[in-house]
Design a protein around this motif. Structure first.
Motif, PDB file in Angstrom:
ATOM      1  N   MET A   1       2.864  14.176  -7.989  1.00  0.00           N
ATOM      2  CA  MET A   1       3.545  15.374  -7.511  1.00  0.00           C
ATOM      3  C   MET A   1       4.699  15.772  -8.427  1.00  0.00           C
ATOM      4  N   ASP A   2       5.407  14.772  -8.967  1.00  0.00           N
ATOM      5  CA  ASP A   2       6.503  15.088  -9.900  1.00  0.00           C
ATOM      6  C   ASP A   2       5.968  15.818 -11.130  1.00  0.00           C
ATOM      7  N   TYR A   3       4.835  15.329 -11.651  1.00  0.00           N
ATOM      8  CA  TYR A   3       4.249  15.967 -12.833  1.00  0.00           C
ATOM      9  C   TYR A   3       3.798  17.390 -12.515  1.00  0.00           C
ATOM     10  N   LEU A   4       3.167  17.571 -11.349  1.00  0.00           N
ATOM     11  CA  LEU A   4       2.694  18.901 -10.956  1.00  0.00           C
ATOM     12  C   LEU A   4       3.864  19.869 -10.812  1.00  0.00           C
ATOM     13  N   PHE A   5       4.949  19.412 -10.172  1.00  0.00           N
ATOM     14  CA  PHE A   5       6.111  20.283  -9.999  1.00  0.00           C
ATOM     15  C   PHE A   5       6.740  20.615 -11.344  1.00  0.00           C
ATOM     16  N   ALA A   6       6.808  19.643 -12.241  1.00  0.00           N
ATOM     17  CA  ALA A   6       7.359  19.886 -13.576  1.00  0.00           C
ATOM     18  C   ALA A   6       6.502  20.880 -14.347  1.00  0.00           C
ATOM     19  N   VAL A   7       5.176  20.761 -14.225  1.00  0.00           N
ATOM     20  CA  VAL A   7       4.274  21.694 -14.906  1.00  0.00           C
ATOM     21  C   VAL A   7       4.441  23.105 -14.354  1.00  0.00           C
ATOM     22  N   LEU A   8       4.510  23.234 -13.031  1.00  0.00           N
ATOM     23  CA  LEU A   8       4.664  24.558 -12.420  1.00  0.00           C
ATOM     24  C   LEU A   8       5.998  25.199 -12.819  1.00  0.00           C
ATOM     25  N   LEU A   9       7.063  24.402 -12.838  1.00  0.00           N
ATOM     26  CA  LEU A   9       8.366  24.937 -13.219  1.00  0.00           C
ATOM     27  C   LEU A   9       8.375  25.334 -14.689  1.00  0.00           C
ATOM     28  N   SER A  10       7.767  24.511 -15.531  1.00  0.00           N
ATOM     29  CA  SER A  10       7.676  24.825 -16.955  1.00  0.00           C
ATOM     30  C   SER A  10       6.823  26.069 -17.188  1.00  0.00           C
ATOM     31  N   SER A  11       5.755  26.223 -16.419  1.00  0.00           N
ATOM     32  CA  SER A  11       4.878  27.380 -16.561  1.00  0.00           C
ATOM     33  C   SER A  11       5.593  28.660 -16.116  1.00  0.00           C
ATOM     34  N   LEU A  12       6.375  28.564 -15.055  1.00  0.00           N
ATOM     35  CA  LEU A  12       7.160  29.732 -14.625  1.00  0.00           C
ATOM     36  C   LEU A  12       8.177  30.100 -15.689  1.00  0.00           C
ATOM     37  N   SER A  13       8.748  29.103 -16.351  1.00  0.00           N
ATOM     38  CA  SER A  13       9.674  29.365 -17.451  1.00  0.00           C
ATOM     39  C   SER A  13       8.962  30.068 -18.604  1.00  0.00           C
ATOM     40  N   SER A  14       7.756  29.609 -18.945  1.00  0.00           N
ATOM     41  CA  SER A  14       6.984  30.235 -20.028  1.00  0.00           C
ATOM     42  C   SER A  14       6.635  31.674 -19.678  1.00  0.00           C
ATOM     43  N   ALA A  15       6.253  31.906 -18.419  1.00  0.00           N
ATOM     44  CA  ALA A  15       5.941  33.272 -17.988  1.00  0.00           C
ATOM     45  C   ALA A  15       7.184  34.161 -18.056  1.00  0.00           C
ATOM     46  N   SER A  16       8.334  33.595 -17.725  1.00  0.00           N
ATOM     47  CA  SER A  16       9.586  34.365 -17.780  1.00  0.00           C
ATOM     48  C   SER A  16       9.946  34.728 -19.212  1.00  0.00           C
ATOM     49  N   ILE A  17       9.720  33.798 -20.137  1.00  0.00           N
ATOM     50  CA  ILE A  17       9.970  34.084 -21.554  1.00  0.00           C
ATOM     51  C   ILE A  17       9.087  35.227 -22.026  1.00  0.00           C
ATOM     52  N   LEU A  18       7.815  35.206 -21.621  1.00  0.00           N
ATOM     53  CA  LEU A  18       6.902  36.284 -21.988  1.00  0.00           C
ATOM     54  C   LEU A  18       7.327  37.600 -21.356  1.00  0.00           C
ATOM     55  N   LEU A  19       7.799  37.555 -20.125  1.00  0.00           N
ATOM     56  CA  LEU A  19       8.257  38.774 -19.453  1.00  0.00           C
ATOM     57  C   LEU A  19       9.495  39.347 -20.134  1.00  0.00           C
ATOM     58  N   ILE A  20      10.418  38.471 -20.551  1.00  0.00           N
ATOM     59  CA  ILE A  20      11.616  38.936 -21.263  1.00  0.00           C
ATOM     60  C   ILE A  20      11.217  39.702 -22.527  1.00  0.00           C
ATOM     61  N   ALA A  21      10.209  39.175 -23.223  1.00  0.00           N
ATOM     62  CA  ALA A  21       9.750  39.842 -24.446  1.00  0.00           C
ATOM     63  C   ALA A  21       8.966  41.114 -24.161  1.00  0.00           C
TER      64      ALA A  21
END
Length: 286
Positions: A1-21
């Motif tokens: 579960m820790d890995y899944l939560f870390a992946v989801l949080l990291s993926s939301l961060s990546s999506a946010s970076i793409l949205l900023i651009a």
């Protein structure tokens, strides 16, 4: 579960970076109908402006507004000298901005070279079980949300926003009631470019300044705006989270190539069922 939560949080961060651009392109394309193929180079312009400012001793946080201002000024000049003569001629606009893209890329190579020193990412992290995530990329989630809210209120609640939408949607009526459409269009294009410059500056610790850094964003940003449809801001946010976040999740469990395949396959699928964009049937239009 820790890995899944870390992946989801990291993926939301990546999506946010793409949205900023993407937001700057969404404003120019969605509001003005201009396909700016030099959008990636405006991101590069902002990154190099912030990098140069920090090299001159300016704190990084203060280099960001400097980069935004310089990119807006340059964007206004581009609109006056090039874009203004091409409204309503989409293919010509694409050719002109593509040529501008090539020219800016080569100028960056000549002036800065192909490799530039980075400024380094702040060394702060948070622990999720056995996993650790850098704080600065996670901060981009807040930055992307703030940009969306700020641009939304600028375009819907301000006098400028009403003038900008009027100048694009009904230009003859806007001129009849005294709105200077030319100046409004210049400001709108400059704001779109300034948002691109902001993206380049704020992402500088994550994506080092190079002449080709814009290439990493412009294709996916353009596809996100196309998939988003007529509801530019909300549609782009949903597209970036779904497509960019999904691709990041796939990349975490498989490879980056698999993530890119997912991104482009999902783009084709959505455009197959929603040729006018996923927001074409939404009631609100921003």
């Amino acid at each position: 579960m820790d890995y899944l939560f870390a992946v989801l949080l990291s993926s939301l961060s990546s999506a946010s970076i793409l949205l900023i651009a993407t937001i700057g392109l969404a404003v120019v394309f969605g509001l003005m109908g201009v396909i700016n193929l030099a959008h990636g180079e405006f991101i590069m312009f902002g990154a190099y402006a912030a990098l140069t400012a920090t090299q001159q001793g300016v704190p990084f946080i203060l280099s960001i507004p400097i980069a935004v201002l310089l990119t807006m000024i340059f964007g206004a000049l581009v609109e006056i000298l090039i874009i203004r003569r091409l409204y309503g001629r989409m293919f010509d606009t694409m050719l002109a901005t593509w040529g501008l893209s090539l020219a800016l890329y080569q100028c960056a190579v000549i002036i800065f070279g192909t490799v530039s020193p980075g400024i380094g990412m702040p060394q702060m992290s948070i622990a999720i079980g056995e996993y650790s995530l850098a704080v600065y990329p996670l901060l981009m989630i807040v930055v992307a949300a703030s940009m969306l809210i700020g641009v939304y209120y600028l375009l819907t609640k301000s006098v400028y926003g009403m003038k900008a939408r009027a100048a694009i949607q009904v230009p003859h009526m806007a001129r009849a009631i005294g709105i200077n459409s030319s100046n409004t269009n210049t400001l709108t294009f400059a704001i779109g470019c300034g948002l691109a410059g902001f993206a380049g500056a704020v992402l500088l610790p994550i994506v080092p300044a190079t002449p080709s850094m814009g290439f990493a964003f412009v294709i996916k940003s353009f596809l996100i705006v196309v998939v988003a449809g007529p509801v530019t801001l909300a549609g782009s946010a949903l597209s970036a989270i779904g497509m960019g976040g999904g691709a990041s999740v796939i990349s975490s469990f498989m490879t980056s190539v698999a993530g890119d395949i997912f991104f482009f396959a999902l783009t084709l699928l959505l455009l197959r069922f929603y040729p006018l964009g996923i927001s074409s049937r939404w009631r609100f239009k921003l």
